[in-house]
Design an enzyme around this catalytic site. Structure first.
Site, PDB file in Angstrom:
ATOM      1  N   GLU A  53       0.820  -1.216   0.000  1.00 36.23           N
ATOM      2  CA  GLU A  53       0.000   0.000   0.000  1.00 36.23           C
ATOM      3  C   GLU A  53       0.853   1.265   0.000  1.00 36.23           C
ATOM      4  O   GLU A  53       0.460   2.300  -0.528  1.00 36.23           O
ATOM      5  CB  GLU A  53      -0.961   0.019   1.183  1.00 36.23           C
ATOM      6  N   PHE A 115     -12.020  -7.090  13.740  1.00 32.64           N
ATOM      7  CA  PHE A 115     -10.923  -7.506  12.876  1.00 32.64           C
ATOM      8  C   PHE A 115     -10.547  -6.409  11.872  1.00 32.64           C
ATOM      9  O   PHE A 115     -11.399  -5.877  11.169  1.00 32.64           O
ATOM     10  CB  PHE A 115     -11.298  -8.791  12.134  1.00 32.64           C
ATOM     11  N   GLN A 116      -9.285  -6.086  11.834  1.00 33.36           N
ATOM     12  CA  GLN A 116      -8.742  -5.077  10.920  1.00 33.36           C
ATOM     13  C   GLN A 116      -9.425  -3.712  11.038  1.00 33.36           C
ATOM     14  O   GLN A 116      -9.561  -2.987  10.062  1.00 33.36           O
ATOM     15  CB  GLN A 116      -8.763  -5.578   9.476  1.00 33.36           C
ATOM     16  N   LYS A 165     -17.879  -0.697   5.348  1.00 38.54           N
ATOM     17  CA  LYS A 165     -18.449  -1.736   4.496  1.00 38.54           C
ATOM     18  C   LYS A 165     -19.930  -1.452   4.234  1.00 38.54           C
ATOM     19  O   LYS A 165     -20.415  -1.628   3.116  1.00 38.54           O
ATOM     20  CB  LYS A 165     -18.286  -3.083   5.190  1.00 38.54           C
ATOM     21  N   MET A 478      24.046   9.419   2.506  1.00 39.61           N
ATOM     22  CA  MET A 478      23.881  10.751   3.085  1.00 39.61           C
ATOM     23  C   MET A 478      24.124  10.723   4.591  1.00 39.61           C
ATOM     24  O   MET A 478      24.684  11.669   5.147  1.00 39.61           O
ATOM     25  CB  MET A 478      22.491  11.314   2.761  1.00 39.61           C
TER      26      MET A 478
HETATM   27  C1  LIG Z   1      12.222   6.198   5.525  1.00 39.66           C
HETATM   28  C2  LIG Z   1      13.510   6.853   5.867  1.00 39.66           C
HETATM   29  N1  LIG Z   1      14.338   6.301   6.787  1.00 39.66           N
HETATM   30  C3  LIG Z   1      15.516   6.901   7.076  1.00 39.66           C
HETATM   31  C4  LIG Z   1      15.883   8.068   6.476  1.00 39.66           C
HETATM   32  C5  LIG Z   1      17.200   8.742   6.839  1.00 39.66           C
HETATM   33  N2  LIG Z   1      18.092   8.808   5.675  1.00 39.66           N
HETATM   34  C6  LIG Z   1      18.193   9.901   4.894  1.00 39.66           C
HETATM   35  S1  LIG Z   1      19.229   9.693   3.627  1.00 39.66           S
HETATM   36  C7  LIG Z   1      19.619   8.140   4.106  1.00 39.66           C
HETATM   37  C8  LIG Z   1      20.606   7.314   3.347  1.00 39.66           C
HETATM   38  C9  LIG Z   1      20.067   6.862   2.057  1.00 39.66           C
HETATM   39  O1  LIG Z   1      20.907   5.870   1.555  1.00 39.66           O
HETATM   40  P1  LIG Z   1      20.782   5.415   0.052  1.00 39.66           P
HETATM   41  O2  LIG Z   1      19.372   5.126  -0.269  1.00 39.66           O
HETATM   42  O3  LIG Z   1      21.763   4.356  -0.240  1.00 39.66           O
HETATM   43  O4  LIG Z   1      21.129   6.752  -0.724  1.00 39.66           O
HETATM   44  P2  LIG Z   1      22.530   7.507  -0.832  1.00 39.66           P
HETATM   45  O5  LIG Z   1      22.508   8.622   0.161  1.00 39.66           O
HETATM   46  O6  LIG Z   1      23.604   6.530  -0.571  1.00 39.66           O
HETATM   47  O7  LIG Z   1      22.507   8.022  -2.215  1.00 39.66           O
HETATM   48  C10 LIG Z   1      18.912   7.800   5.267  1.00 39.66           C
HETATM   49  C11 LIG Z   1      19.043   6.518   5.972  1.00 39.66           C
HETATM   50  C12 LIG Z   1      14.970   8.615   5.549  1.00 39.66           C
HETATM   51  N3  LIG Z   1      15.202   9.779   4.932  1.00 39.66           N
HETATM   52  N4  LIG Z   1      13.819   7.990   5.258  1.00 39.66           N
END
Ligand SMILES: Cc1ncc(C[n+]2csc(CCOP(=O)(O)OP(=O)(O)O)c2C)c(N)n1
Ligand SMILES: [Mg+2]
Lengths: 568, 183
Positions: A53, A115-116, A165, A478
């Site tokens: 979803e 349920f749900q 529903k 990042m």
């Molecule tokens: C759902 C979610 N969880 C955690 C983060 C924190 N976060 C921001 S950038 C990042 C790293 C992303 O890694 P990757 O997808 O390999 O991209 P890269 O920066 O290496 O290009 C994280 C963990 C986020 N933005 N969203």
């Protein structure tokens, strides 16, 4: 004329009235009647079965972002409803119009932990523009009409209809009346003529004006009005992340992007300008940095349609409430033609500095490893004019924003305010359906793609010509970048062991290729572009690459880090 | 920043779940609600919320706009005490024996503009309307008698200004509705 039909059938007719053509969905017990009705409407609606979803709602977001029309989602109750929360929050932040229908238990069992059953209204209210539970079929047309109106009008946003529903199965006399007015909601507030003339006066007196362009210009379909405004008074302008793809890259007044990883010139000039004109943006902290030093020498004029945005983050000199489609031309009329040649030329110095210290190093690196920048630039150069880049979150997103040349017309899609990893792949599904004549590039990181990688199944099933580009650095890049800069290189939980993405794609019968050498990059990108149908290109990029320039969070935006040598 | 007690008036359509949306705005900004009263307003179908909270003007003005942003909210306003006439009501339940022992309850009731609502062999219920401080004073005065139960309402308020902002808004919106139907 009316006749008795059930609520599910009524929903189909409502959709037709609202010109819905595409629906993203996932069935389940408390929404079966609606899916049953959909079965009879296969000619009218493309119903796309995603694999999760969250995938459905991000797909609807991608669809809405490229078309400007509300994305429609239908899922069941309970866990399905909770699975769409991330997408709602994302769409709420990024003003994306969505109509999300969640199934719900039978009325007699509400509140009994049946349920749900989940408290969908309670959970979704804080992350949606409006959410409403439909308990009787006879309320359905009214609620659906209102939902589309609210999602679309004024500052757009996601709307939730929690459809019991009972309301799906009850028979009633159907009649549809489109919503044109809600007493408690003013989507297009009337601009105050005094504000308009004051704005014009301020701009006419400005020696060093600068504009910051947000997505509001796109949402208000005010691109032409913007160009006329900027050109008449010769105002240099920069975009926010979501404001990309409003001005062409080579538009003479386009000075690039502002923000944490934005361009040096507009970030520096924000501190030098005497009048800052913010148009349809919300002064995110990723744009302003330290709020107390932001645009310290400027009187700020803020054009926005949402009164709650005015003076929310930045105290402005003049808020101009109204739809920019209306306010911009009204102010333009009052502007004196002006030239700011010298001021605009001043941007060049910073541009050259960035070119030399950042861009050339990104695009012509000394090391043997491929950079993210090279890859994105290569896609940008070799793709056609109607290419849409859908980015994920992280270094891949910032690099895409910096190096993909998105022409005017909704060609750059990314999760801005919420920064939702996993957004890219499903959003690209929606973008492919919303913009079938465009090339769709899903540029993601090795981390982000794995959050919604199951949507490869959706791409396979509908043979959507999405070109998936995995910028694989085997890191949550990042976060690793922050750890390198601010946490002593203690790479806590950021190193990732990854699957073979090409093989993974192959098991979905999606063609693909891995690139590790620079010499192969351009040819591999071309192969992807030439391939008919879906494709996955995995590019092994520099593991410890950095995105520069960077303004550390909460710092004045003049504190720009240009590269590794700056931090030693 | 300087904290002041603000009274917020919210007018909304009579739909389910608005209270949540209104209080959420307070929760997100960590502003405590001191009192909250919800009731039907004089205008059919319109509900009125009166909320008091201590914060600074910048915060309350932003919060009021964020409340107004909710679709089913018609209008929201905030006031300082000088701009409104306001009142609270309190009830005190005391054992009748103790009341009789006191002997001078009449003066107390007169002084505080209170009245006796119920008197029976077991207990006496006193009602008082007034401002927070007045209610607090009577509470302290009665405390030696042993208060069995005490309850105070939230604040209700009416503006002093001659301008009726809600009626003006509704009239404006009615004109817009008519215009929208002509299109
Ligand atoms: C759902 C979610 N969880 C955690 C983060 C924190 N976060 C921001 S950038 C990042 C790293 C992303 O890694 P990757 O997808 O390999 O991209 P890269 O920066 O290496 O290009 C994280 C963990 C986020 N933005 N969203
Ligand atoms: Mg990565």
């Amino acid at each position: 004329m009316s006749e008795k039909i059930n609520g599910a059938e009524a929903l189909m007719r409502c959709f037709k009235e609202e010109n819905v053509t595409t629906i993203f969905g996932y069935p389940g017990g408390f929404i079966i009647p609606v899916f049953d009705a959909l079965y009879s409407y296969q000619k009218e609606f493309d119903c796309i079965l995603t694999r999760h979803e969250q995938g459905a709602i991000h797909a609807a977001q991608g669809y809405a972002r490229v078309t400007g029309r509300p994305g429609v989602v239908i899922v069941t109750s309970g866990p399905a409803a909770t699975n769409v929360i991330t997408g709602l929050a994302d769409a709420m932040m990024d003003s994306t119009p969505l109509v999300v229908i969640t199934g719900q238990s039978i009325v007699a069992q509400l509140g009994t932990d049946s349920f749900q059953e989940t408290d969908v209204i309670g959970i979704t209210q804080p992350v949606s523009k409006w959410s409403y539970q439909i308990r009787r079929a006879e309320d359905l047309p009214w609620a659906v009409a209102r939902a589309f109106y609210i999602a679309r009008e004024g500052r757009p946003g996601p709307v939730v209809l929690d459809l019991t529903k009972d309301a799906q199965t009850q028979l009633f006399d159907f009649e549809y009346k489109k919503c044109r007015f809600i007493r408690s909601y003013q989507p297009n507030p009337t601009p105050d003529p005094n504000d308009l003339s004051l704005a014009a006066d301020l701009i006419n007196l400005a020696k060093r004006p600068m504009a910051v362009i947000g997505q509001g210009v796109m949402l208000g379909h005010a691109e032409k009005e913007l160009y006329a405004f900027l050109e008449k008074a010769d105002i240099p302008a920069a975009s926010t992340l979501l404001g990309l793809s409003i001005m062409a890259d080579d538009y003479p007044l386009n000075m690039g992007m502002v923000g944490m990883h934005g361009n040096v010139a507009p970030n520096r000039k924000t501190g030098e300008c005497d009048v800052l004109i913010a148009i349809g943006c919300r002064f995110s902290d990723r744009v302003t940095g330290d709020i107390n030093t932001y645009a310290a020498n400027a009187n700020i004029i803020h054009f926005d349609i949402d009164p709650s945005e005015l003076n929310k983050n930045v105290r402005v000199f003049l808020p101009v409430l109204g739809n920019v489609k209306e306010t911009l031309p009204a102010v333009t009329k009052l502007l004196k033609p002006a030239r700011h040649t010298e001021w605009i030329a001043g941007f060049k110095t910073y541009k050259e500095q960035e070119e030399k210290e950042v861009i050339s190093r990104d695009l012509h690196p000394e090391g043997p490893e491929i950079t993210m920048a090279e890859t994105v630039k290569c896609i940008s150069d070799q793709s056609g004019r109607r290419a849409v880049l859908v980015a994920d979150v992280g270094q891949n997103e910032m690099t895409s924003a910096r190096y993909f040349s998105a022409g005017p017309g909704r060609q750059f899609v990314a999760s801005g305010g919420l920064g939702t990893m996993g957004f890219c792949l499903p959003a690209a599904v929606g973008a492919a359906l919303g913009a079938p004549d465009s090339e769709i590039y899903a540029v993601c990181g090795d981390g982000g793609i794995q959050m919604t990688i199951q949507e490869l199944g959706t791409i396979m099933q509908y043979q959507l010509p999405v070109k998936v580009v995995v910028l694989n650095n085997n890191f949550l890049g990042m976060v690793r970048q922050w750890q390198e800069l601010f946490w002593d290189k203690r790479y806590s939980s950021t190193r990732m062991q990854n699957p073979d993405f090409v093989q993974l794609a192959a098991s979905y019968h999606i063609a693909g290729r891995r690139v590790e050498k620079r010499e192969e990059l351009s040819e591999a990108v071309q192969q992807m572009i030439d391939h008919k149908g879906p494709y996955l290109l995995e590019v092994h990029v520099e593991e410890e690459g950095m995105v520069y320039p960077m303004i550390p969070a909460g710092q004045p935006i003049s504190d720009i880090i240009m590269g590794r040598t700056d931090t030693k | 920043m300087e904290k002041t007690l603000y009274t917020v008036n919210v007018y909304s359509e009579n739909t389910v779940g608005i209270l949540n949306q209104v209080t959420n705005v307070f929760t997100r900004r960590q502003v405590n609600i001191e009192s909250l009263t919800v009731s039907r307003s004089a205008i059919p179908g319109v509900h009125k919320y009166t909320i008091t909270a201590e914060t600074d003007e910048e915060t309350i003005s932003k919060m009021v706009r964020q409340i107004e942003r909710r679709i089913d909210v018609l209008k929201a306003f905030y006031y300082v005490d000088d701009e409104i006439i306001f009142q609270e009501i309190a009830l005190y339940k005391i054992s009748t024996d103790r009341v009789l022992e006191h002997g001078a309850l009449e003066q107390v009731v007169r002084r505080y503009n209170a009245r006796i609502l119920e008197l029976n062999r077991n207990y006496t219920v006193i009602e008082q309307t007034g401002h927070v401080e007045e209610i607090q004073q009577l509470y302290e005065e009665l405390q030696p008698l042993g208060i069995l139960q005490f309850v105070r309402s939230g604040r209700i308020s009416i503006t002093k200004s001659p301008i009726e902002r809600l009626s003006d808004f509704l009239a404006e919106m009615e004109a817009k509705r008519q215009a929208s139907e002509q299109v």
